[in-house]
Design a protein around this motif. Structure first.
Motif, PDB file in Angstrom:
ATOM      1  N   SER A  92       0.171  -0.374  -0.973  1.00  0.00           N
ATOM      2  CA  SER A  92       0.686   0.870  -0.394  1.00  0.00           C
ATOM      3  C   SER A  92       2.194   0.973  -0.583  1.00  0.00           C
ATOM      4  CB  SER A  92       0.324   0.950   1.093  1.00  0.00           C
ATOM      5  OG  SER A  92       0.819  -0.163   1.805  1.00  0.00           O
ATOM      6  N   TYR A  93       2.913  -0.156  -0.498  1.00  0.00           N
ATOM      7  CA  TYR A  93       4.353  -0.084  -0.700  1.00  0.00           C
ATOM      8  C   TYR A  93       4.687   0.101  -2.177  1.00  0.00           C
ATOM      9  CZ  TYR A  93       9.341  -0.904  -0.125  1.00  0.00           C
ATOM     10  OH  TYR A  93      10.702  -0.745  -0.133  1.00  0.00           O
TER      11      TYR A  93
ATOM     12  N   GLN B  91      -3.639   9.154   6.416  1.00  0.00           N
ATOM     13  CA  GLN B  91      -3.846   8.455   7.682  1.00  0.00           C
ATOM     14  C   GLN B  91      -5.111   9.012   8.322  1.00  0.00           C
ATOM     15  OE1 GLN B  91      -0.939   8.577  11.151  1.00  0.00           O
ATOM     16  NE2 GLN B  91      -0.804   6.446  10.520  1.00  0.00           N
TER      17      GLN B  91
ATOM     18  N   ARG C 242       5.660   6.448   5.508  1.00  0.00           N
ATOM     19  CA  ARG C 242       5.486   5.549   4.364  1.00  0.00           C
ATOM     20  C   ARG C 242       5.540   4.107   4.852  1.00  0.00           C
ATOM     21  NH1 ARG C 242       4.315  10.482   2.834  1.00  0.00           N
ATOM     22  NH2 ARG C 242       4.754  10.957   0.652  1.00  0.00           N
ATOM     23  N   SER C 243       4.788   3.235   4.177  1.00  0.00           N
ATOM     24  CA  SER C 243       4.724   1.833   4.574  1.00  0.00           C
ATOM     25  C   SER C 243       5.645   0.991   3.713  1.00  0.00           C
ATOM     26  CB  SER C 243       3.284   1.320   4.431  1.00  0.00           C
ATOM     27  OG  SER C 243       3.237  -0.081   4.563  1.00  0.00           O
TER      28      SER C 243
ATOM     29  N   LYS D  55       2.270  -3.828   5.350  1.00  0.00           N
ATOM     30  CA  LYS D  55       0.867  -3.463   5.482  1.00  0.00           C
ATOM     31  C   LYS D  55       0.764  -2.041   6.038  1.00  0.00           C
ATOM     32  CE  LYS D  55      -1.336  -7.962   6.207  1.00  0.00           C
ATOM     33  NZ  LYS D  55      -2.266  -8.718   7.083  1.00  0.00           N
ATOM     34  N   ALA D  56       0.019  -1.214   5.346  1.00  0.00           N
ATOM     35  CA  ALA D  56      -0.121   0.166   5.791  1.00  0.00           C
ATOM     36  C   ALA D  56      -1.066   0.243   6.985  1.00  0.00           C
ATOM     37  CB  ALA D  56      -0.650   1.027   4.653  1.00  0.00           C
TER      38      ALA D  56
END
Length: 437
Positions: free
Chosen positions: A191-192, A365, A423-424, A427-428
């Protein structure tokens, strides 16, 4: 024979290419003293083994492990902080811990030998994905109590790479250093990595044209659709890795360059898949919950740890020549599964629909709420362009219909403007559960 690349670098150590009968014999040889070590030095194991009517002497074959009880995450919390350590506390030279957002953190410890083993396994993990000595590794995993940052750091150093210990956050600076330092490898959560790609595009920086070639990602489930999106936007081959703090940290399993399943390092870990309802072992190839036993860890031995991760194992030959079984991509976790009006749904299934959908950004989300007696799912995502309200409503309707068609679940879709969702940098947090509020 050990395979070597064109530059003479050892691609797979001999342990990774052992014949399976010899590998299983090695596992049994290491498992016996591990059980004895845990039984003699950890009160929890002594009590649980006794309650199950087994002792370490009852293990004569690997199949006998199925007679031994499981250990779960709550056992670590119940024995907080050091109750599961199998060596005197003074021999534990490193401690990591979970964030503890749902209660007491789970604490894990390492002896000097454990850290040496971990660094070696992480070097093996990185090498499997194509990382080579001398590569610049940009490490955007979080440092601190989380095992990701230091795990990748010491593994890359063991492999004799040049490590940039950036950690998470300050994304614009990360992008500048990736370009300026000529990083070949990006280590981060997927995710990052996607966040880095997005910010780079906003800055007008073409990371696909940079020196980046390999992404070594993990710490959260991600779909093949997201992998393809990351590959395209960063111009890399994104490889999956697998690990848990309770078992070791990262470095438990990794994809090779063929990217067809994660090789589990069986000389240090024993893998099972069990039925999550009956807890009975399942045959090779059937999907269930992954259970892992450590074979060499001294400070915190784990005997039949229930990971809650849903996957399947295969021992089919791999083109790379490694003989260790492969863990197929983790599709979700038992405790992540949502039941929406009778339909079982994992977040990764929603992600697979969202990523690549025309006009929709790969940011999302999920919110679980209660409407009367029924659970309700809300999917929040973003439009790729700052469309007007009517256009976004039409896009949301299309996406809602697509999710219903492919997954069978009815949900509400809210289409946000670009940049509105958080935003992550680690860990999202994909799922918000507000049913009990």
């Amino acid at each position: 024979m050990t395979a070597t690349a064109a530059d003479g670098f050892m691609v797979a150590p001999e342990f990774e290419r052992m014949e399976r009968p010899a590998l299983r014999a090695l596992q049994l040889e290491r498992l016996r003293p591990l059980l004895a070590h845990a039984y003699a030095n950890v009160t929890h194991y002594r009590k649980s083994f006794d309650a199950a009517g087994v002792t370490p002497d009852d293990l004569r074959h690997l199949e006998d492990l199925a007679r031994f009880p499981f250990i779960v995450k709550s056992d670590l919390r119940d024995n907080y902080p050091f109750g599961l350590f199998a060596v005197p506390r003074r021999q534990v030279i490193r401690v990591h811990a979970s964030s503890g957002t749902t209660g007491k953190p789970t604490v894990v410890g390492y002896t000097e030998g454990d850290l040496d083993t971990w660094a070696g396994l992480m070097a093996r993990t990185l090498a499997a994905t194509g990382v080579r000595p001398g590569d610049v590794v940009h490490n955007a995993y979080g440092y601190g109590l989380f095992t990701g940052g230091l795990g990748f750091h010491y593994g890359a150093e063991r492999l004799k790479c040049s490590v940039v210990p950036m950690s998470g956050g300050n994304t614009e600076k990360q992008i500048g250093l990736i370009v300026d330092f000529g990083a070949r490898v990006l280590a981060a959560t997927p995710s990052y990595a996607l966040n880095i790609a997005e910010v780079a595009e906003q800055m007008g920086v073409d990371l696909a044209g940079s020196e980046l070639r390999i992404g070594v990602f993990g710490a959260e489930p991600w779909s093949e659709t997201m992998r393809a999106e990351i590959d395209r936007r960063l111009g890399i081959a994104a490889c999956d890795t697998y690990g848990l703090s309770e078992i070791m940290g990262p470095g438990v399993a990794a994809e090779c360059e063929h990217r067809c399943g994660l090789h589990g390092w069986e000389d240090h870990f024993l893998f099972e898949v069990v039925d999550p309802d009956t807890l009975e072992p399942l045959p090779m190839g059937e999907q269930g919950e992954l259970v892992i036993t450590t074979l060499t860890k001294q400070a915190l031995p784990m005997v039949r740890y229930r990971t809650r991760d849903i996957t399947r194992l295969t021992d089919e030959p791999c083109a790379c020549g490694r003989t260790h079984l492969r863990i197929r991509r983790v599709t979700g976790r038992n405790d992540d599964m949502m039941i929406i009006r009778g339909v079982n749904v994992y977040p990764s299934q929603i992600e697979a629909v969202l990523v690549g959908f025309p006009g929709v950004a790969p940011q999302y989300q999920l919110t679980l709420s209660r409407q009367g007696t029924l659970d309700h799912l809300t999917v929040e995502t973003e439009s790729l362009a700052p469309a007007n309200e009517d256009d976004r409503a039409h896009l949301a309707q299309q996406l809602r219909h697509h999710i219903k068609s492919l997954i069978g679940v009815t949900c509400e879709v809210i289409m946000r403007l670009p940049g509105e969702l958080p935003r992550s940098t680690g860990k999202a947090v994909r799922v918000r559960d507000v049913r009990n509020r």
